[in-house]
Design an enzyme around this catalytic site. Structure first.
Site, PDB file in Angstrom:
ATOM      1  N   SER A  96     -36.479  58.369 -12.754  1.00 21.57           N
ATOM      2  CA  SER A  96     -35.154  58.798 -13.211  1.00 21.57           C
ATOM      3  C   SER A  96     -35.279  59.393 -14.600  1.00 21.57           C
ATOM      4  O   SER A  96     -36.133  58.970 -15.391  1.00 21.57           O
ATOM      5  CB  SER A  96     -34.186  57.610 -13.251  1.00 21.57           C
TER       6      SER A  96
ATOM      7  N   TYR B 105     -32.475  48.859 -15.140  1.00 13.93           N
ATOM      8  CA  TYR B 105     -32.781  49.984 -14.251  1.00 13.93           C
ATOM      9  C   TYR B 105     -33.718  50.973 -14.931  1.00 13.93           C
ATOM     10  O   TYR B 105     -34.726  51.402 -14.357  1.00 13.93           O
ATOM     11  CB  TYR B 105     -31.489  50.682 -13.836  1.00 13.93           C
TER      12      TYR B 105
END
Length: 307
Positions: free
Chosen positions: A187, A200
């Protein structure tokens, strides 16, 4: 020339050189088919099958569809059998690919023997480690996360352990055959400190570092390993925000990202996300860690998800 002048001259030259290399890379990314061409049989030359985790929805489903269109049979692995079967039927109707669907909950520990048995003996040319989860859809600080103990285990199992275990299962065959591709989906927020998404973002930073190390270990074996770090992609996990200048549909993102397979160990998957990544990394760390930034970021995500 005085020593101080020499140092500043060299420093200025290095800055200009760095910016020039970045600009040249950006210009090359504008025409990937010219600078990073892939032969028509590129994917099928690596093997007959692609394995995609999280393949029933979003980016994983888009990878499965696109790779099937490019001549590979696909194994899709995800939690919900009904969704997997639906995606499998859809791919088989639209392409000539064979599809295997394996139901597995990647937040659990005891799933890998079944996966290994189901793909044993396949000529796997491409592994896409895509599956991942957010601890919460809307950003919040760690101790405000509902069911935190459970979420910690789920995020680490799904975002970190799954990638390592799937590489452990698939890599030996690639090494034996001397060919293969491993794509690990990270990401864009793995590039920066990301309060309110700390767990995350840290799990995705692991994806990037693991990919870099693995490439160094297996490059000589003919294995291409790359981490793919998107920013905005409209998926169920992100709340299906409306596509715009920086938010792609999953299908658009996958088609773009596959064009950059030869650009190196890491890609943002598109020119737009590359520019965004460079801009964000230029922001001072103290700004990214400030309370004001947290609040604006939370409000932005809430607007995107809830609109």
């Amino acid at each position: 020339m005085a020593l101080g002048e020499l140092i500043f001259t060299l420093l200025g030259f290095c800055v200009i050189l760095f910016c020039g290399v970045r600009l040249a890379h950006l210009l090359m990314m504008l025409s990937p088919k010219v600078w990073y061409p892939l032969p028509e049989n590129f994917f099928t030359s690596k093997g007959k099958w692609a394995v995609i985790t999280g393949g029933s929805d979003g980016i994983g489903k888009a990878y499965a569809q696109e790779l099937a269109r490019r001549g590979l049979n696909v194994v899709i692995i995800s939690r919900t059998k009904e969704k997997l079967d639906g995606v499998a039927r859809e791919i088989e109707l639209k392409t000539e690919a064979k599809v295997r669907a394996i139901a597995a909950d990647f937040t659990k520990d005891d799933i890998y023997r079944d996966i290994e048995e189901n793909i044993e003996g396949l000529d796997i040319g491409l592994l896409v480690n895509n599956v991942g989860i957010l601890p919460t859809q809307l950003p919040c600080i760690l101790l405000e996360t509902a069911n935190l103990e459970e979420k910690i285990n789920q995020v680490i199992n799904c975002n970190v352990k799954t990638m390592v275990k799937m590489c452990h299962i698939v890599l030996p065959g690639m090494v034996e055959r001397g060919r293969g591709i491993v794509l690990n989906v990270s990401s864009g927020i793995a590039k920066i400190p990301c309060p309110t998404y700390a767990l995350y973002a840290a799990s995705k930073a692991f994806v990037e570092r693991f990919s870099q190390g693995l490439l160094a270990e297996y490059r000589s074996s003919g294995i291409l390993i790359q981490s793919v770090s998107p920013f905005g992609v409209s998926t169920t996990m992100t709340g299906h925000p409306k596509p715009d200048l920086i938010t792609f549909t999953a299908e658009e993102f996958v088609r773009n990202s596959l064009m950059y397979l030869k650009t190196g160990e890491q890609t943002y998957g598109s020119v737009r996300h590359s520019i965004l990544g460079w801009v964000i990394q230029a922001i001072p760390t103290w700004v990214l860690r400030s309370e004001a930034f947290h609040q604006h970021f939370q409000e932005y995500v809430k607007r995107r998800v809830c609109s």
